[in-house]
Scaffold this motif. Structure first.
Motif, PDB file in Angstrom:
ATOM      1  N   GLU A 156       0.621  -1.238  -0.011  1.00  0.00           N
ATOM      2  CA  GLU A 156      -0.023   0.045   0.019  1.00  0.00           C
ATOM      3  C   GLU A 156       1.041   1.309   0.009  1.00  0.00           C
ATOM      4  OE1 GLU A 156      -3.705   2.179   2.707  1.00  0.00           O
ATOM      5  OE2 GLU A 156      -2.789   0.144   3.215  1.00  0.00           O
ATOM      6  N   ASN A 157       1.880   1.272   0.963  1.00  0.00           N
ATOM      7  CA  ASN A 157       2.771   2.428   0.843  1.00  0.00           C
ATOM      8  C   ASN A 157       3.757   2.685  -0.219  1.00  0.00           C
ATOM      9  OD1 ASN A 157       1.806   3.060   3.362  1.00  0.00           O
ATOM     10  ND2 ASN A 157       3.141   2.073   4.560  1.00  0.00           N
ATOM     11  N   LEU A 158       4.109   1.599  -0.935  1.00  0.00           N
ATOM     12  CA  LEU A 158       5.265   1.694  -2.201  1.00  0.00           C
ATOM     13  C   LEU A 158       4.108   2.123  -3.171  1.00  0.00           C
ATOM     14  CD1 LEU A 158       6.784  -1.912  -2.028  1.00  0.00           C
ATOM     15  CD2 LEU A 158       7.739   0.806  -1.911  1.00  0.00           C
ATOM     16  N   GLN A 159       2.896   1.783  -3.199  1.00  0.00           N
ATOM     17  CA  GLN A 159       1.833   2.589  -4.357  1.00  0.00           C
ATOM     18  C   GLN A 159       1.823   3.882  -4.207  1.00  0.00           C
ATOM     19  OE1 GLN A 159       0.785   0.694  -7.195  1.00  0.00           O
ATOM     20  NE2 GLN A 159       0.408   2.909  -7.610  1.00  0.00           N
ATOM     21  N   LYS A 160       1.640   4.353  -3.109  1.00  0.00           N
ATOM     22  CA  LYS A 160       1.645   5.644  -2.990  1.00  0.00           C
ATOM     23  C   LYS A 160       2.900   6.462  -3.122  1.00  0.00           C
ATOM     24  CE  LYS A 160      -1.893   5.347   0.710  1.00  0.00           C
ATOM     25  NZ  LYS A 160      -2.089   5.293   2.220  1.00  0.00           N
ATOM     26  N   GLY A 161       4.054   5.927  -2.733  1.00  0.00           N
ATOM     27  CA  GLY A 161       5.309   6.208  -3.081  1.00  0.00           C
ATOM     28  C   GLY A 161       5.530   6.414  -4.587  1.00  0.00           C
ATOM     29  N   TYR A 162       5.282   5.419  -5.020  1.00  0.00           N
ATOM     30  CA  TYR A 162       5.380   5.317  -6.788  1.00  0.00           C
ATOM     31  C   TYR A 162       4.811   6.337  -7.504  1.00  0.00           C
ATOM     32  CZ  TYR A 162       6.017   3.321 -11.261  1.00  0.00           C
ATOM     33  OH  TYR A 162       6.196   3.070 -12.715  1.00  0.00           O
ATOM     34  N   ASP A 163       3.465   6.467  -7.044  1.00  0.00           N
ATOM     35  CA  ASP A 163       2.600   7.782  -7.734  1.00  0.00           C
ATOM     36  C   ASP A 163       3.344   9.079  -7.592  1.00  0.00           C
ATOM     37  OD1 ASP A 163       0.894   5.605  -8.625  1.00  0.00           O
ATOM     38  OD2 ASP A 163      -0.291   5.954  -6.816  1.00  0.00           O
ATOM     39  N   LEU A 164       4.023   9.501  -6.322  1.00  0.00           N
ATOM     40  CA  LEU A 164       4.421  10.573  -6.197  1.00  0.00           C
ATOM     41  C   LEU A 164       5.983  10.589  -6.808  1.00  0.00           C
ATOM     42  CD1 LEU A 164       3.799  11.357  -2.201  1.00  0.00           C
ATOM     43  CD2 LEU A 164       2.701  12.306  -4.153  1.00  0.00           C
ATOM     44  N   LYS A 165       6.495   9.368  -6.897  1.00  0.00           N
ATOM     45  CA  LYS A 165       8.112   9.303  -7.430  1.00  0.00           C
ATOM     46  C   LYS A 165       7.574   9.671  -9.111  1.00  0.00           C
ATOM     47  CE  LYS A 165      11.090   8.799  -5.563  1.00  0.00           C
ATOM     48  NZ  LYS A 165      12.126   9.418  -4.842  1.00  0.00           N
ATOM     49  N   SER A 166       6.629   9.124  -9.525  1.00  0.00           N
ATOM     50  CA  SER A 166       6.307   9.200 -10.939  1.00  0.00           C
ATOM     51  C   SER A 166       6.268  10.802 -11.219  1.00  0.00           C
ATOM     52  CB  SER A 166       5.129   8.375 -11.458  1.00  0.00           C
ATOM     53  OG  SER A 166       5.310   7.174 -11.153  1.00  0.00           O
ATOM     54  N   GLN A 167       5.518  11.691 -10.457  1.00  0.00           N
ATOM     55  CA  GLN A 167       5.130  12.780 -10.689  1.00  0.00           C
ATOM     56  C   GLN A 167       6.449  13.648 -10.529  1.00  0.00           C
ATOM     57  OE1 GLN A 167       1.970  14.276  -8.126  1.00  0.00           O
ATOM     58  NE2 GLN A 167       0.737  12.542  -8.436  1.00  0.00           N
ATOM     59  N   GLN A 168       7.313  13.307  -9.686  1.00  0.00           N
ATOM     60  CA  GLN A 168       8.729  13.759  -9.656  1.00  0.00           C
ATOM     61  C   GLN A 168       9.517  13.714 -10.923  1.00  0.00           C
ATOM     62  OE1 GLN A 168      11.278  12.121  -6.593  1.00  0.00           O
ATOM     63  NE2 GLN A 168      12.940  13.828  -6.752  1.00  0.00           N
TER      64      GLN A 168
END
Length: 479
Positions: A405-417
């Motif tokens: 669950e946390n990796l999915q949230k982190g991946y979305d933010l990292k993609s935006q970055q």
């Protein structure tokens, strides 16, 4: 000549009654609660469907990965060693089962005996005629051919409990093999996704080197036009060299990872077949955690610990039975004579015997008490191991579900970055060409973009591995 040996039980029975009055120590009870929480922590959308029931060929969709796992299940040395442990445990069952049956054998022997004339046997032999006019030979030869049997009657179920313990340990080794298979499959999948991630990172570094090389050429042109300095040229040159060094680091990691996979597959180094597609487009397998109580039926290590606990309890019963009397029955049947030609002279050469021994420890039982105490301690040890295994299984699943669950949230933010930094590279290059920003901002923008892209690949790899780990921790992969 008849030879009959039949022991009476009067003294042995008296001993038995005396021992029966001495009560054997009671074992400490070791019962596992096997209770787990109703849910895996604060995990949402939990249902009763458990992904662990899927066979690994259904869980993994990449055919190259499936082929690698197939090879490993045939060649992996650790797995093959575990299979031999199963064979050892199976043979132990045969040993315990054999102890329940009588031991039957055939014996043939020859000997000679010289006794003193002035002994009861010597005097008797000297005055005894085998046949009219034929005295007993001196010295006296002895020839025997006989079948014999020994049997311990399992009064207190000592031997049967020992066999049951061996059966449970055999089943535990089978579950141990399943646990090795589960971990082997997960380790190969981890290394395979690591390899794909490194391939993707290598492509990103090569693209960055190309981008940095273009920027270096621009700086050189600007220096010739007196719009940049030698410092800027050297800074860009150093950045290009740093990225090329990173490229070789990744190439080395790829080689090490390929060798690791080949080791798991039990083969010498060779290239690992894989599709070098866009790694970030891969999606983790969907995982349904089910309910925690399913761990007790799916996890091989939990079932192994449970079977070992059952075997340890049976060992306590076996050790306790050592305090009670044991009944041994022995018998023999054959022919015996002092001359081979007389061996088959019936009934004179016939011999048979039947004896029963009932014996029990009475004094100095310290060794038996020590073994009983050790068996009891091993039982408690197995109980604690069972509880620890269940706790570890629950925490592993809870941790991995939270990680997904946390990796999915982190991946979305990292993609935006990464998207923002890609745009900033184009902007910084345009501004640098128009001398509106200096070379330092261009360098930092390129460096930040490279780091963000590499981190994005790492996050995607962790997502894929987390799905594999949940599948493993739920007890899947061994079927």
């Amino acid at each position: 000549m008849y030879k009959v040996k039949l022991y009476k039980y009067s003294i042995a029975l008296g001993l038995c009654l005396a021992v029966a009055a001495c009560k054997a120590p009671a074992p400490e009870t070791a019962s596992a609660s096997a209770l787990v929480p109703e849910a895996f922590g604060a995990v949402k959308n939990q249902d009763t469907t458990n992904t662990a029931t899927l066979q690994w060929k259904e869980f993994f969709k990449d055919q190259n990965l499936v082929d690698l796992i197939d090879i490993a299940l045939k060649n992996n040395q650790e797995l093959n060693m575990t299979l031999q442990e199963i064979e050892i445990a199976k043979n132990d069952i045969r040993v315990r089962k054999g102890a329940l049956l009588p031991t039957v054998g055939v014996r043939a022997g020859a000997g000679i005996e010289k006794v003193g004339r002035y002994t009861s046997q010597g005097a008797g032999d000297a005055t005894t005629e085998i046949k009219p006019g034929v005295e007993t030979p001196d010295p006296l030869p002895d020839y025997t051919i006989a079948a014999y049997a020994n049997w311990e009657v399992d009064i207190w179920k000592k031997l049967r409990n020992s066999k049951k313990a061996a059966v449970n340990r055999y089943l535990a080794t089978v579950e141990g093999k399943n646990f090795v298979v589960t971990n082997l499959i997960a380790e190969i999948a981890d290394s395979y996704y690591e390899l794909l991630a490194l391939d993707s990172q290598l492509d990103i570094v090569k693209q960055t080197i190309e981008l940095q090389t273009n920027a270096l050429e621009i700086v050189k042109v600007q220096k010739q036009a007196a719009r940049a300095t030698e410092l800027g040229v050297q800074k860009f040159q150093a950045e290009v060299l740093t990225s090329k060094s990173l490229e070789f680091d990744i190439l080395q990691k790829i080689k090490e990872n390929e060798n690791k996979i080949n080791f798991l597959l039990g083969r010498y180094p060779q290239e690992i077949k894989r599709e070098k597609s866009n790694f970030t487009d891969l999606l983790p397998a969907a995982v349904n955690s089910g309910i925690p109580s399913q761990l007790l039926t799916n996890r091989p290590d939990v079932k192994q610990a449970e079977l070992e606990l059952v075997a340890a309890k049976l060992d306590v019963k076996v050790a306790r039975a050592e305090f009670y009397p044991s009944l041994d029955i022995s018998a023999a049947f054959g022919v015996q004579a002092f001359k081979p030609s007389y061996l088959f002279t019936f009934p004179e050469s016939l011999l048979y015997s039947l004896a029963g021994d009932l014996a029990a420890p009475l004094i100095n039982r310290n060794a038996i008490k020590a073994e009983f105490s050790s068996a009891n301690a091993r039982q408690l040890q197995a109980l604690y191991n069972y509880d620890k295994t269940i706790l570890n299984a629950y925490l592993e699943v809870s941790t991995q579900l939270s990680k997904i669950e946390n990796l999915q949230k982190g991946y979305d933010l990292k993609s935006q970055q990464v998207d923002a930094l890609n745009k900033s590279i184009d902007v910084s290059n345009d501004l640098f060409k128009s001398a509106r920003v200096d070379y330092f901002e261009v360098l930092m923008t390129q460096r930040d973009a490279l780091e963000a892209k590499l981190e994005l690949i790492d996050t995607k790899k962790e997502q894929l591995n987390a799905a594999v780990h949940v599948y493993r921790d739920l007890g899947g992969g061994w079927k």
